[in-house]
Design a protein around this motif. Structure first.
Motif, PDB file in Angstrom:
ATOM      1  N   THR A  20       8.586   8.131  14.646  1.00  0.00           N
ATOM      2  CA  THR A  20       9.178   6.849  14.803  1.00  0.00           C
ATOM      3  C   THR A  20       9.457   6.159  13.333  1.00  0.00           C
ATOM      4  O   THR A  20       8.446   6.426  12.513  1.00  0.00           O
ATOM      5  N   LEU A  21      10.087   5.029  13.269  1.00  0.00           N
ATOM      6  CA  LEU A  21      10.133   4.153  12.070  1.00  0.00           C
ATOM      7  C   LEU A  21       8.697   3.652  11.700  1.00  0.00           C
ATOM      8  O   LEU A  21       8.360   3.508  10.566  1.00  0.00           O
ATOM      9  N   GLU A  22       8.122   3.280  12.969  1.00  0.00           N
ATOM     10  CA  GLU A  22       6.902   2.304  12.760  1.00  0.00           C
ATOM     11  C   GLU A  22       5.973   3.461  12.279  1.00  0.00           C
ATOM     12  O   GLU A  22       5.129   2.960  11.157  1.00  0.00           O
ATOM     13  N   GLY A  23       5.949   4.620  12.684  1.00  0.00           N
ATOM     14  CA  GLY A  23       4.901   5.714  12.343  1.00  0.00           C
ATOM     15  C   GLY A  23       5.100   6.073  10.814  1.00  0.00           C
ATOM     16  O   GLY A  23       4.307   6.187   9.987  1.00  0.00           O
ATOM     17  N   LYS A  24       6.596   6.160  10.329  1.00  0.00           N
ATOM     18  CA  LYS A  24       6.878   6.280   8.906  1.00  0.00           C
ATOM     19  C   LYS A  24       6.333   5.140   8.050  1.00  0.00           C
ATOM     20  O   LYS A  24       5.823   5.565   6.923  1.00  0.00           O
ATOM     21  N   ASN A  25       6.495   4.111   8.540  1.00  0.00           N
ATOM     22  CA  ASN A  25       6.171   2.873   7.720  1.00  0.00           C
ATOM     23  C   ASN A  25       4.528   2.933   7.624  1.00  0.00           C
ATOM     24  O   ASN A  25       3.925   2.708   6.439  1.00  0.00           O
ATOM     25  N   LYS A  26       3.950   3.148   8.663  1.00  0.00           N
ATOM     26  CA  LYS A  26       2.351   3.394   8.609  1.00  0.00           C
ATOM     27  C   LYS A  26       1.858   4.214   7.462  1.00  0.00           C
ATOM     28  O   LYS A  26       0.995   4.231   6.684  1.00  0.00           O
ATOM     29  N   PHE A  27       2.689   5.369   7.561  1.00  0.00           N
ATOM     30  CA  PHE A  27       2.373   6.531   6.757  1.00  0.00           C
ATOM     31  C   PHE A  27       2.415   6.125   5.267  1.00  0.00           C
ATOM     32  O   PHE A  27       1.342   6.133   4.505  1.00  0.00           O
ATOM     33  N   LEU A  28       3.453   5.619   5.154  1.00  0.00           N
ATOM     34  CA  LEU A  28       3.799   5.078   3.403  1.00  0.00           C
ATOM     35  C   LEU A  28       2.945   3.997   3.063  1.00  0.00           C
ATOM     36  O   LEU A  28       2.307   3.858   2.082  1.00  0.00           O
ATOM     37  N   GLY A  29       2.790   3.034   3.960  1.00  0.00           N
ATOM     38  CA  GLY A  29       2.063   1.703   3.742  1.00  0.00           C
ATOM     39  C   GLY A  29       0.711   2.277   3.391  1.00  0.00           C
ATOM     40  O   GLY A  29      -0.038   1.685   2.676  1.00  0.00           O
ATOM     41  N   PHE A  30       0.127   3.186   4.100  1.00  0.00           N
ATOM     42  CA  PHE A  30      -1.449   3.564   4.150  1.00  0.00           C
ATOM     43  C   PHE A  30      -1.442   4.251   2.857  1.00  0.00           C
ATOM     44  O   PHE A  30      -2.447   4.099   2.195  1.00  0.00           O
ATOM     45  N   TRP A  31      -0.629   5.238   2.328  1.00  0.00           N
ATOM     46  CA  TRP A  31      -0.649   5.956   0.959  1.00  0.00           C
ATOM     47  C   TRP A  31      -0.785   4.852   0.097  1.00  0.00           C
ATOM     48  O   TRP A  31      -1.220   5.105  -1.057  1.00  0.00           O
ATOM     49  N   PHE A  32       0.151   3.735   0.075  1.00  0.00           N
ATOM     50  CA  PHE A  32       0.044   2.570  -0.919  1.00  0.00           C
ATOM     51  C   PHE A  32      -1.259   1.940  -1.157  1.00  0.00           C
ATOM     52  O   PHE A  32      -1.840   1.860  -2.061  1.00  0.00           O
ATOM     53  N   PHE A  33      -1.830   1.777   0.354  1.00  0.00           N
ATOM     54  CA  PHE A  33      -3.108   1.082   0.279  1.00  0.00           C
ATOM     55  C   PHE A  33      -4.142   2.140  -0.314  1.00  0.00           C
ATOM     56  O   PHE A  33      -5.058   1.581  -1.089  1.00  0.00           O
ATOM     57  N   LEU A  34      -4.146   3.486  -0.142  1.00  0.00           N
ATOM     58  CA  LEU A  34      -5.047   4.472  -0.793  1.00  0.00           C
ATOM     59  C   LEU A  34      -5.049   4.471  -2.368  1.00  0.00           C
ATOM     60  O   LEU A  34      -5.986   4.528  -2.707  1.00  0.00           O
ATOM     61  N   GLY A  35      -3.818   4.241  -2.970  1.00  0.00           N
ATOM     62  CA  GLY A  35      -3.357   4.199  -4.423  1.00  0.00           C
ATOM     63  C   GLY A  35      -4.442   2.855  -4.843  1.00  0.00           C
ATOM     64  O   GLY A  35      -5.112   3.033  -5.929  1.00  0.00           O
ATOM     65  N   GLY A  36      -4.188   1.796  -4.114  1.00  0.00           N
ATOM     66  CA  GLY A  36      -5.027   0.575  -4.421  1.00  0.00           C
ATOM     67  C   GLY A  36      -6.512   0.680  -4.177  1.00  0.00           C
ATOM     68  O   GLY A  36      -7.250   0.101  -5.244  1.00  0.00           O
ATOM     69  N   GLU A  37      -6.911   1.372  -3.251  1.00  0.00           N
ATOM     70  CA  GLU A  37      -8.221   1.778  -3.161  1.00  0.00           C
ATOM     71  C   GLU A  37      -8.825   2.410  -4.271  1.00  0.00           C
ATOM     72  O   GLU A  37     -10.070   2.566  -4.701  1.00  0.00           O
ATOM     73  N   THR A  38      -8.067   3.464  -4.720  1.00  0.00           N
ATOM     74  CA  THR A  38      -8.309   4.300  -5.960  1.00  0.00           C
ATOM     75  C   THR A  38      -8.851   3.399  -7.060  1.00  0.00           C
ATOM     76  O   THR A  38      -9.839   3.499  -7.734  1.00  0.00           O
TER      77      THR A  38
END
Lengths: 207, 107
Positions: A20-38
């Motif tokens: 789903t679009l929501e799923g795709k957005n969650k996936f991308l947004g979460f990797w964005f968050f992980l980049g910040g966490e790094t």
């Protein structure tokens, strides 16, 4: 895709977490968050590396750390990373029961890890009188390792609430991204721990 | 009937694909355990000079993390261009941050 298809998919797609679009957005947004966490953890690692010799006459890393407990903690967290991989494997095969069992094992291993860490901190504070205020080394150590421990606790509560909330729902295209993203978070915690046991404990022992 | 067979074979194919990935992930796990034990053993045994031990254990950590990212977190799969951009962006800022913090104490 209608709401009914999302909640009761007739056939589970190959990657339910990105169907789903929501799923795709969650996936991308979460990797964005992980980049910040790094970056966030890098600043804590940098602080630790800059301050780990500033012991102010208190105990040094070499005197303080024992490797046995750290080795056990590493194995616990590494194994919990594999069990969450198992959980996602069963999610992709649409097997709710097995997924929940493996998530449960992951949570149990995570709590065992957290228990070891609390024991370790308790031992340092009451046995060695090494606290957050002992020295710059103490502040940097407790901030870095404690922040990771906080992430572990947050991850455990997150996965636990996912288990409880979705136990009777079954796997669908609405909650599959939630499980997937939580497993990414859990792997990331293990990634950070690999650098903690190497940089803090092993390099602390080498001197 | 024909349609049903098709559906079934695609499901089987998917299950096979998942199984194949699972196998790789178990191998990854075994390698990660070996890297971890090697790092601890190097430090405990104290046979190598400390100037060599530190780069070696850092390298072991790096390899282990790459395995974790690419196999456990599926970055080797298709459709991970944006995640790669995010995480490598994060890593490059992280490296600069650590360089700054560790060189600032030289003066």
């Amino acid at each position: 895709m209608s709401n009914e298809d999302v909640l009761n998919p007739k056939r589970m797609p190959h990657e339910p977490e990105k169907a789903t679009l929501e799923g795709k957005n969650k996936f991308l947004g979460f990797w964005f968050f992980l980049g910040g966490e790094t970056v966030l953890f890098a600043s804590l690692f940098g602080t630790y590396l800059a301050l780990n010799d500033s012991t102010a006459g208190g105990p040094s890393a070499d005197e303080l750390f024992g490797l046995e407990l750290v080795f056990i903690m590493t194995m616990l967290l590494l194994t919990s990373s594999l069990t969450s991989v198992y959980a996602i494997y069963h999610m992709k095969n649409n097997d709710l029961g097995k997924m929940l069992v493996w998530l449960g094992v992951t949570v149990a291993l995570g709590f065992a890890f957290l228990g070891c860490e609390i024991y370790e901190f308790y031992h340092y504070i009451h046995g060695e009188h090494f606290t957050f205020r002992s020295s710059a080394f103490g502040s940097a150590f407790y901030t870095l390792v404690g922040f990771h421990g906080g992430h572990v606790l947050f991850g455990l509560l997150w996965i636990l609430s996912l288990i409880i909330r979705n136990a009777k729902r079954g796997i669908n295209l609405y909650n599959a991204p939630k499980f997937y993203v939580a497993s990414l978070y859990w792997h990331f915690i293990d990634v950070v721990w690999v650098f903690i046991f190497t940089v803090v404990y092993l390099m602390g022992k080498v001197g | 009937m024909a349609k049903d067979t098709k559906t079934k074979s695609t499901t089987d194919f998917k299950k096979e694909a998942h199984k194949e990935e699972m196998k790789q992930q178990v191998v990854t796990f075994a390698l990660m355990i070996i890297f971890t034990i090697a790092a601890f053993a190097l430090v405990v045994s104290d046979v190598i000079d400390r100037y060599f031990i530190i780069p070696i254990i850092l390298l072991l950590a790096l390899v282990q993390v790459i395995f974790q990212l690419y196999y456990f977190m599926h970055m080797k799969n298709k459709g991970h261009e944006m995640p790669a951009l995010m995480i490598y962006g994060g890593i490059s800022v992280a490296v600069m941050t650590i360089l700054t913090f560790t060189t600032i104490i030289w003066w």
